[in-house]
Enzyme design. Structure first.
Site, mmCIF file in Angstrom:
data_model
loop_
_atom_site.group_PDB
_atom_site.id
_atom_site.type_symbol
_atom_site.label_atom_id
_atom_site.label_comp_id
_atom_site.label_asym_id
_atom_site.label_seq_id
_atom_site.Cartn_x
_atom_site.Cartn_y
_atom_site.Cartn_z
ATOM 1 N N HIS A 62 0.691 -1.680 0.162
ATOM 2 C CA HIS A 62 0.190 -0.134 -0.058
ATOM 3 C C HIS A 62 0.768 1.259 -0.232
ATOM 4 O O HIS A 62 0.472 2.573 -0.549
ATOM 5 C CB HIS A 62 -1.027 0.018 1.287
ATOM 6 C CG HIS A 62 -1.614 1.447 1.331
ATOM 7 N ND1 HIS A 62 -2.033 2.119 2.162
ATOM 8 C CD2 HIS A 62 -2.536 1.828 0.395
ATOM 9 C CE1 HIS A 62 -2.732 2.911 2.164
ATOM 10 N NE2 HIS A 62 -3.149 3.056 0.727
ATOM 11 N N GLU A 65 2.602 1.893 -3.420
ATOM 12 C CA GLU A 65 0.812 2.466 -4.639
ATOM 13 C C GLU A 65 1.309 4.384 -4.460
ATOM 14 O O GLU A 65 0.432 4.925 -5.037
ATOM 15 C CB GLU A 65 -0.387 1.446 -3.803
ATOM 16 C CG GLU A 65 -1.627 2.852 -4.528
ATOM 17 C CD GLU A 65 -2.912 3.082 -3.561
ATOM 18 O OE1 GLU A 65 -3.485 3.467 -3.702
ATOM 19 O OE2 GLU A 65 -3.371 2.048 -2.578
#
Length: 453
Positions: A62, A65
């Protein structure tokens, strides 16, 4: 040049078509023409999610990202957002247990820009990744965790239930947001190694859907992505196999400042991509999918013991899927009263199965949801990537509706009997506590600790 085949509308695809291609470096490409509106969607799925992370480095997928929007070799800082939005497009990225995706929807004449931007990130992100961007996005993700998980009512429910439903050491035991401690521990070297391992063309699927010229689109893809080298260092995710049922009821009571008592539960269900998973989806839709569902009618309308009651499916391919029950109580109703009513409804459903009317309504509801997804260029691009990455065949996205409509009432009943049982669930019970009042001795005003929660 890319290899490919011609588009052929499969039975049950509603006339939708998709062509598949592969570049020499391993990048899979899926194209689907749709000239209804002058827009094109670009979707790029990388086969990496939180299930690929190791202990002590949770949240790295994450975090990465976010780092993908911090500039690349030819695009500085926030330039990706600025260029796409300046061209009239929209964009974002998300991370799940099983993948990380990036997507843009652009006016047709700006498609080349979106492809160039994604290729620049895939091919040259390390040129822009430094300590400053690492620290910046680490703080952003930590703040996201505070705002979406730690400081909102019931915010950690998903994390807690996942940790209960999947045992310690299981690749799905932790959620994509990661822990604060692991986010603090992540180094620039960790991020660089993560990128080299997972952000390679042979670990990705690119779909382009909309008002496109396939030949021109493929030429652009070859031009911008074709020279990016592949990488062979990726290890497969750890095995997520578990028994079909948990075998006991797992339970945790949470005392927090929440508006009302709540009963939440996660039931272990069949893997995504199976007929049994579709049958379970229909069972959950009959039981808790909207205001016509059995649980809503029983708890909210008839008994008036709850203000909300829902039952939904988290589809997972690499581990058992989860059926998510969420009931918020009304007034001073106690959770045991709610739980007894839920178990009574589930037992009745497992014994009787759905009525013909319920079956028709549930299938129509799931059909509409699927058609809504496939009817937009962005939704179709995402589903083509999903089926390519998780199941190896993007064409399955175009026939998913037919598979749901093919499930029988007996199969739905069997799914409920096998899985919607008290010994196959992790349970979370929320009990409200009063806010802690503190008196400010300097001015005599009251301060409420945790008022932001």
């Amino acid at each position: 040049m890319p290899m490919g085949h011609t588009a052929t509308a499969q039975a049950g695809s509603g006339g939708l078509t998709a062509t598949e291609h592969r570049l020499a470096n391993g990048l899979r490409v899926v194209l689907s023409e749709d000239h209804l509106t002058p827009v094109a969607a670009v979707c790029l799925w990388y086969d990496v999610g939180s299930r690929h992370e190791v202990k002590g480095r949770t949240g790295l997928a994450h975090l990465f990202e976010h780092l993908m929007f911090q500039g690349s070799g030819q695009v500085k800082g926030n330039g990706h957002f600025e260029l796409v939005q300046g061209a009239g497009g929209s964009l974002n990225g998300t991370t799940s247990f099983e993948r990380t995706n990036y997507f843009e929807t652009m006016p047709t004449h700006q498609l080349e820009l979106a492809l160039w931007l994604e290729a620049d990130r895939m091919g040259s992100l390390l040129a822009a990744l430094d300590e400053e961007s690492m620290e910046n996005q680490r703080d952003v993700v930590k703040n996201e965790r505070r705002q979406r998980y730690d400081n909102v009512p019931y915010g950690t429910a998903f994390e807690k239930l996942t940790a209960l439903a999947y045992p310690e050491g299981h690749p799905y035991h932790h959620t994509p947001i990661g822990s604060m401690a692991d986010l603090d521990a992540a180094t620039l070297e960790d991020a660089q190694a993560f990128f080299r391992t997972y952000y390679a063309p042979n670990n990705a699927v690119l779909s382009v859907v909309g008002d496109i010229d396939p030949e021109q689109t493929l030429a652009w893809i070859e031009k911008y992505f074709g020279s990016i080298p592949s990488h062979d260092g990726k290890q497969p995710p750890r095995d997520g196999t578990l028994p079909g049922t948990i075998g006991e009821q797992l339970r945790e009571v949470v005392q927090e400042e929440v508006p009302a008592r709540a009963l939440m539960a996660a039931y272990r269900l069949p893997h995504d991509g199976t007929r049994e998973c579709d049958a379970a989806d229909l069972a959950l839709t009959v039981l808790g999918g909207g205001e016509s569902s059995r649980l809503h009618n029983r708890l909210v309308r008839r008994d008036r013991t709850a203000v909300a009651a829902g039952f939904g499916l988290l589809r997972l391919a690499g581990a058992p899927s989860l059926g998510w029950l969420d009931v918020k109580t009304s007034g001073g109703v106690e959770v045991p009263q709610i739980e007894a009513a839920v178990d009574e409804e589930l037992a009745r459903f497992a014994e009787e199965g759905p009525t013909p009317e319920e079956m028709e309504r549930a299938q129509a509801q799931l059909e509409r949801e699927w058609l809504d997804r496939l009817g937009t260029v962005a939704g179709r691009a995402d589903e083509l990537c999903r089926y390519a990455v998780l199941f190896g065949d993007p064409q399955l996205a175009l026939t998913a509706v037919g598979r749901v409509l093919d499930v029988t009432a007996d199969e739905v009943k069997a799914a409920a009997q096998a899985h919607l049982r008290p010994d196959n669930r992790a349970v979370l019970v929320y009990e409200p506590v009063e806010p802690v009042d503190e008196t400010d001795e300097t001015d005599g005003t009251d301060a409420h600790e945790g008022a932001d929660k």
